[in-house]
Scaffold this motif. Structure first.
Motif, PDB file in Angstrom:
ATOM      1  N   SER A 584     -14.740  44.150  16.359  1.00 31.60           N
ATOM      2  CA  SER A 584     -15.636  44.775  15.399  1.00 31.60           C
ATOM      3  C   SER A 584     -15.115  45.906  14.666  1.00 31.60           C
ATOM      4  CB  SER A 584     -16.795  45.678  16.468  1.00 31.60           C
ATOM      5  OG  SER A 584     -16.048  46.480  17.393  1.00 31.60           O
ATOM      6  N   VAL A 585     -15.488  46.369  13.708  1.00 35.98           N
ATOM      7  CA  VAL A 585     -14.970  47.495  12.902  1.00 35.98           C
ATOM      8  C   VAL A 585     -16.115  48.471  12.247  1.00 35.98           C
ATOM      9  CG1 VAL A 585     -13.849  48.059  10.863  1.00 35.98           C
ATOM     10  CG2 VAL A 585     -13.371  45.969  11.754  1.00 35.98           C
ATOM     11  N   THR A 586     -15.876  49.896  12.861  1.00 35.00           N
ATOM     12  CA  THR A 586     -16.918  50.723  12.277  1.00 35.00           C
ATOM     13  C   THR A 586     -15.925  51.985  11.417  1.00 35.00           C
ATOM     14  OG1 THR A 586     -16.545  51.949  14.442  1.00 35.00           O
ATOM     15  CG2 THR A 586     -18.403  50.125  14.343  1.00 35.00           C
ATOM     16  N   SER A 587     -16.731  52.697  10.820  1.00 37.39           N
ATOM     17  CA  SER A 587     -16.134  53.771  10.097  1.00 37.39           C
ATOM     18  C   SER A 587     -17.378  54.888   9.775  1.00 37.39           C
ATOM     19  CB  SER A 587     -15.289  53.412   9.007  1.00 37.39           C
ATOM     20  OG  SER A 587     -14.845  54.540   8.296  1.00 37.39           O
ATOM     21  N   ALA A 588     -17.130  55.966  10.298  1.00 33.71           N
ATOM     22  CA  ALA A 588     -18.283  56.924   9.583  1.00 33.71           C
ATOM     23  C   ALA A 588     -17.681  57.514   8.339  1.00 33.71           C
ATOM     24  CB  ALA A 588     -18.305  58.207  10.551  1.00 33.71           C
ATOM     25  N   ASP A 589     -16.519  57.366   7.678  1.00 38.28           N
ATOM     26  CA  ASP A 589     -16.250  57.670   6.432  1.00 38.28           C
ATOM     27  C   ASP A 589     -16.434  56.653   5.303  1.00 38.28           C
ATOM     28  OD1 ASP A 589     -15.126  60.083   7.420  1.00 38.28           O
ATOM     29  OD2 ASP A 589     -13.182  59.204   8.046  1.00 38.28           O
ATOM     30  N   TYR A 590     -16.404  55.418   6.157  1.00 38.64           N
ATOM     31  CA  TYR A 590     -16.442  54.509   5.035  1.00 38.64           C
ATOM     32  C   TYR A 590     -17.502  53.242   5.586  1.00 38.64           C
ATOM     33  CZ  TYR A 590     -12.906  56.036   1.679  1.00 38.64           C
ATOM     34  OH  TYR A 590     -12.099  56.762   0.843  1.00 38.64           O
ATOM     35  N   PRO A 591     -18.733  53.608   5.646  1.00 38.67           N
ATOM     36  CA  PRO A 591     -19.674  52.653   6.526  1.00 38.67           C
ATOM     37  C   PRO A 591     -19.856  51.317   5.951  1.00 38.67           C
ATOM     38  CG  PRO A 591     -20.838  54.918   5.999  1.00 38.67           C
ATOM     39  CD  PRO A 591     -19.446  54.759   5.125  1.00 38.67           C
ATOM     40  N   ALA A 592     -20.188  50.311   6.553  1.00 42.22           N
ATOM     41  CA  ALA A 592     -20.268  48.927   5.988  1.00 42.22           C
ATOM     42  C   ALA A 592     -21.100  48.895   4.696  1.00 42.22           C
ATOM     43  CB  ALA A 592     -21.017  48.047   7.140  1.00 42.22           C
ATOM     44  N   ALA A 593     -21.027  48.035   4.147  1.00 40.27           N
ATOM     45  CA  ALA A 593     -21.416  47.760   2.594  1.00 40.27           C
ATOM     46  C   ALA A 593     -22.990  47.521   2.735  1.00 40.27           C
ATOM     47  CB  ALA A 593     -20.906  46.894   1.714  1.00 40.27           C
ATOM     48  N   THR A 594     -23.389  46.991   3.823  1.00 41.46           N
ATOM     49  CA  THR A 594     -24.629  46.567   4.030  1.00 41.46           C
ATOM     50  C   THR A 594     -25.499  47.915   4.156  1.00 41.46           C
ATOM     51  OG1 THR A 594     -24.274  46.387   6.479  1.00 41.46           O
ATOM     52  CG2 THR A 594     -24.313  44.314   5.241  1.00 41.46           C
ATOM     53  N   GLU A 595     -24.783  48.867   4.267  1.00 46.73           N
ATOM     54  CA  GLU A 595     -25.766  50.394   4.572  1.00 46.73           C
ATOM     55  C   GLU A 595     -26.160  50.874   2.962  1.00 46.73           C
ATOM     56  OE1 GLU A 595     -24.464  53.308   7.105  1.00 46.73           O
ATOM     57  OE2 GLU A 595     -23.952  52.166   8.733  1.00 46.73           O
ATOM     58  N   GLY A 596     -25.477  49.934   2.025  1.00 44.75           N
ATOM     59  CA  GLY A 596     -25.985  50.389   0.533  1.00 44.75           C
ATOM     60  C   GLY A 596     -25.118  51.644  -0.029  1.00 44.75           C
ATOM     61  N   THR A 597     -24.174  52.292   0.910  1.00 48.60           N
ATOM     62  CA  THR A 597     -23.742  53.592   0.367  1.00 48.60           C
ATOM     63  C   THR A 597     -22.461  53.596  -0.157  1.00 48.60           C
ATOM     64  OG1 THR A 597     -23.020  54.309   2.537  1.00 48.60           O
ATOM     65  CG2 THR A 597     -25.295  54.913   1.934  1.00 48.60           C
ATOM     66  N   ASN A 599     -18.832  55.598  -0.898  1.00 49.87           N
ATOM     67  CA  ASN A 599     -18.290  56.928   0.025  1.00 49.87           C
ATOM     68  C   ASN A 599     -16.835  56.793  -0.598  1.00 49.87           C
ATOM     69  OD1 ASN A 599     -20.421  57.292   2.218  1.00 49.87           O
ATOM     70  ND2 ASN A 599     -20.395  55.168   2.327  1.00 49.87           N
ATOM     71  N   GLY A 600     -16.413  58.216  -0.138  1.00 43.86           N
ATOM     72  CA  GLY A 600     -14.928  58.391  -0.449  1.00 43.86           C
ATOM     73  C   GLY A 600     -14.576  58.187  -2.059  1.00 43.86           C
ATOM     74  N   ALA A 601     -13.164  57.538  -2.071  1.00 39.20           N
ATOM     75  CA  ALA A 601     -12.604  57.630  -3.243  1.00 39.20           C
ATOM     76  C   ALA A 601     -11.488  56.573  -3.100  1.00 39.20           C
ATOM     77  CB  ALA A 601     -12.372  58.825  -4.040  1.00 39.20           C
ATOM     78  N   ALA A 602     -11.157  55.847  -4.142  1.00 40.58           N
ATOM     79  CA  ALA A 602      -9.614  54.958  -4.045  1.00 40.58           C
ATOM     80  C   ALA A 602      -8.533  56.227  -3.843  1.00 40.58           C
ATOM     81  CB  ALA A 602      -9.401  54.254  -5.366  1.00 40.58           C
TER      82      ALA A 602
END
Length: 886
Positions: A584-597, A599-602
């Motif tokens: 599994s992979v999780t990230s509060a800074d970069y949530p999964a794309a399925t959450e539709g948000t 985030n951050g920047a390149a």
């Protein structure tokens, strides 16, 4: 000048002792063995000899171990056999091993063909009597008289009448030379020149002379002994018969010697010279010898208990009570045995040949092991009277050509089943003794019928020995290793070690054992499965039977034909055959794309947690770039990752455990990175073939999804795509964040100006519906956005007439309102409306269709030339510029 008049006077004999044995010459040529063209009788190195012996089934000599007095032979069974003699049997001559040959020849002086000592005799006149050379050290012994030209016969040079009725004889020995003044008549014995004989001496190259007990030693500048001697003797010919100086004398006297830097003086015993009962000739024997390099010997006489006979009577080993006298003789022999250190002795023999035994019925002689005699040249009856430790055996000899007659007789002290010699040599090997000394002593010293002479050149100490195989090295596991070979992912890993035998050759087997980690229960063993391995060669073994998961230890040892070596150290390892699960992979800074948000920047790092049950490392790949393996002590790794682009990013994680078991398939984590401000991307559809439309800049291609592919001429050149109401071009990647200001533009045309149903030229998708739509409605040209996924619609439409020509549409969301531009114009009424976006459509991008209720719909009938998207609200002038691109 130093003078000595005591009985144990120093001999004028000087013998050469070399401390370091000669190496085998590089030019030694292997000798082919008949019937085996690939087999040879000798090779340079021990490992090669041992391997060849095993292969060919014949002993092979190890040339690198050859010395002047010894040879070593590798045996087919992996053992070694050393044969050591007292006299040199071969010497290096002109870089090649050559059999000893004492015959004299005239070649730059009178020299022997091949002997151990570098000796040169005089050619006559003022030429030095004897020249001895060792390296740069040179000793020249001169005659007090002018020498005539010698007569050569075999090994002897005779200088006749150096004094009236006095001859000088010089004889080459295998290890040096002997010198005799032969006094033939009483008149000669009375000559004043024989009262004191001074031999001029020259020493160069750092050589000097010193006294050592009853011996003389010539040393080099570093104090190393180069030459040494025993006592100087003289005797008459009573009992000598025709054999002259080599046989037992009638009476013997020891001569005094005086030594100085440039002179050696011998003082003959005048009582013997003038004795009325003396038997002529009388021999004055200041002899010089070189003791052999692998073994050394002397004999002692009870009638001259303080005299060294080290350089006297070198043609025979004297044993027993001398015939018709009360004098007892004993012979002592020393051998170098350093090569046996630590070895197992398989067999031992001592061979000797009797030349003469007084009793025709034979006489018995004992072989004894004794305390080592380190300096044979100073050994006397008194100094050796104690120290005989053990009787090895007794042999009866019968050899007497003149009276019996019976020829020379060879006997071998191998002591049958008692194996006394073998046991003694084992003790010497265990003690790592570098030298071993033996004695030959008559079994009945009180009886002159036991008087015996033995041939020194026949003596041989023959030892068959075997060194215990070395403890194996380079232990490793060669298959199924994880992050190290302390973990393996198979129950049948291949173990490997390098086993070696100091003797070289082939190991009979290499034994592996696997135990539980407590090392109390053996779980697997190779037994004889790994056999006939060349010494020094890596030996592998695949563990059998299969080990269950758990912790183990293994060890290994090498075995030759006789004995096994010691076990090597333990090698611990763990068997783990179960792969990690539930990656599994999780990230509060970069949530999964399925959450539709978005985030951050390149270029902006975020923290990610990668986990899997049973894992301790993960291989990470970000957007196709492998980032390598990261390790963790638990099931989860937490650390930073930095997206290298905006839009959709893909992080792939592959889980593995310490044993190298890898989870069945990688886990791919998709997340959205907020587009770069003012990002611009476009699709010109200028490809002439294929089903892909490339983006500019590259990164998000549009693929043809349904229907047929038809192209037509574009507005400003190039090409455009024709959409027939059933076809579309799309990407699963989102292009812009529709929650923040953006602009979408398209150059489109309809097939019919009277189209009434909704048709979408460009849209961005959410899970169920579109985030925006740009196209045609019943109202005309429209730009729509939605309050939520598939939620309420807000649209900005234009009342401009709709035709079938090319039209440039631009939909702008500036964060508070929607605006629609048609051919660069916006009329400030129905084509702009208030709106605030609350979500981002991240499920893809379509040209030629929309999405509603989870269904793709509103397919376009007409053509599309150029589509572009901007992560900003364009101004009118920027929209006009975009429209001009065509």
């Amino acid at each position: 000048m130093v003078s000595r008049s005591r009985a144990a006077s120093l001999a004028v004999l000087i013998s050469l002792t070399t401390v370091v044995a000669l190496p085998a010459p590089a030019t030694a040529v292997p000798v082919p063995i008949p019937g085996g063209p690939q087999c040879v009788a000798a090779v340079d190195d021990q490992f090669g000899a041992a391997g060849l012996a095993a292969q060919c089934g014949n002993p092979v000599e190890v040339l690198s171990e050859r010395t002047e007095t010894s040879q070593v032979f590798a045996q087919p069974d992996g053992s070694l056999e050393s044969v050591t003699s007292l006299f040199p049997t071969q010497v290096v001559k002109n870089g090649v091993w050559t059999d000893v040959d004492t015959d004299l020849r005239l070649s730059g002086g009178v020299t022997p063909v091949a002997t151990s000592a570098n000796v040169r005799f005089s050619t006559g006149g003022a030429d030095p009597m004897v020249t001895l050379t060792e390296g740069s050290a040179v000793v020249r012994i001169k005659s007090p008289w002018t020498l005539p030209t010698p007569t050569l016969s075999g090994d002897t040079a005779t200088y006749a009448d150096v004094l009236p009725d006095v001859d000088l004889r010089l004889r080459a020995e295998p290890d040096g030379f002997s010198q005799f003044l032969v006094v033939n008549t009483p008149a000669a014995a009375a000559l004043s020149e024989l009262k004191r004989i001074a031999f001029p001496l020259e020493a160069s190259g750092g050589a000097s002379i010193r006294e050592n007990e009853s011996a003389l030693e010539v040393v080099d500048a570093a104090g190393n002994v180069l030459f040494e001697s025993g006592s100087a003797l003289m005797w008459d010919a009573d009992g000598a018969g025709d054999e002259g100086a080599d046989t037992a004398p009638g009476r013997t006297a020891e001569m005094d010697v005086e030594v100085a830097a440039h002179e050696l003086v011998v003082v003959p015993d005048q009582a013997l010279l003038t004795a009325s009962d003396a038997t002529f000739p009388i021999y004055i024997d200041p002899a010089f010898s070189k003791p052999s390099m692998g073994g050394n010997w002397t004999h002692t006489n009870s009638c001259s208990p303080g005299t060294s006979f080290y350089t006297s009577y070198r043609s025979e080993l004297r044993v027993g009570r001398q015939w018709n006298t009360s004098c007892k003789w004993r012979a002592y022999m020393r051998f170098d045995t350093a090569q046996l250190a630590g070895a197992t002795i398989q067999a031992a023999e001592f061979a000797v040949t009797a030349d003469h035994v007084a009793n025709c019925a034979g006489a018995s002689t004992n072989l004894l092991f004794r305390n080592n005699i380190s300096a044979m040249n100073t050994a006397t009856w008194n100094s050796t009277s104690s120290g005989n430790v053990q009787t090895i055996g007794t042999e009866k000899f019968d050899a007497n050509e003149s009276s019996c007659p019976s020829g020379d007789q060879k006997k071998v002290y191998d002591d049958g089943t008692a194996r006394v010699l073998e046991g003694r040599m084992q003790s010497q090997a265990t003690a790592r003794a570098s030298q071993t000394t033996f004695a030959l002593i008559s079994a009945n010293e009180g009886d002159d019928m036991g008087w015996s002479n033995f041939i020194p050149g026949s003596v041989a100490l023959i030892i068959t020995y075997n060194h215990t195989p070395s403890v194996p090295t380079a232990l490793t596991i060669t298959t199924d290793c994880g992050i190290s070979c302390a973990w393996v992912r198979s129950g049948t890993p291949t173990l490997r070690a390098v086993a070696a035998d100091p003797n070289g050759g082939t190991l009979a087997r290499v034994e592996f054992e696997v135990y539980d980690r407590a090392r109390t229960t053996r779980k697997a063993a190779s037994g004889t499965a790994v056999s006939n391995r060349a010494s020094g060669q890596a030996a592998p073994w695949k563990v059998t039977p299969t080990l269950a998961e758990g912790a183990y230890s293994w060890r290994v040892r090498g075995c030759d034909a006789y004995v096994c070596g010691g076990w090597g150290g333990w090698f611990d390892f763990t068997v783990d055959t179960t792969a990690p699960t539930n990656v599994s992979v999780t990230s509060a800074d970069y949530p999964a794309a399925t959450e539709g948000t978005w985030n951050g920047a390149a270029g902006q790092a975020g923290t990610f947690a990668i986990g899997a049950s049973g894992a301790n490392r993960f291989e990470l790949t970000l957007n196709g770039v492998n980032k390598g393996w990261v390790n963790t002590t638990g099931d989860v790794w937490t650390g930073p990752m930095t997206p290298d682009r905006d839009g959709v990013n893909l992080l792939t994680a592959r889980a593995a455990d310490a044993a190298g078991n890898v989870a069945g398939s990688p886990f791919t984590y998709e997340f959205l990175v907020r587009p770069v401000p003012a990002k611009a991307i476009g699709w010109g559809f200028n490809e002439t073939s294929g089903n892909t439309a490339a983006s500019d800049p590259a990164g998000i291609n549009l693929d043809h999804k349904v229907g047929s592919i038809v192209r037509t001429a574009g507005k400003n050149g190039g090409s455009a795509v024709v959409l027939d109401g059933a076809s579309a071009w799309a990407s699963l990647q989102p292009v812009v964040d529709t929650k923040i200001p953006f602009t979408v533009t398209a150059l489109v045309k309809l097939d019919s100006a009277t189209a009434s149903g909704p048709a979408t030229a460009v849209s961005a998708h959410g899970p169920s519906g579109s985030g925006f739509r740009l196209g045609h409605r019943a109202e005309g040209w429209c730009f729509s956005m939605y309050a939520a996924d598939d939620g309420a619609e807000t649209k900005a439409c234009s009342t401009e007439a709709v035709g079938t020509g090319w039209t440039h549409l631009a939909g702008v969301y500036d964060g508070t309102r929607l605006r629609l531009y048609v051919n660069g114009l916006n009329w400030e009424d129905t084509d702009q409306v208030p709106f605030t976006s609350t979500w981002s459509a991240t499920q893809g991008w379509s040209v030629g269709r929309a999405k509603a209720g989870g269904v793709l719909t509103q397919y376009w009938n007409g053509a599309v030339d150029r589509v572009a998207a901007y992560q900003k609200a364009l101004t009118q002038s920027e929209i006009v510029t975009d429209g001009a691109k065509g």
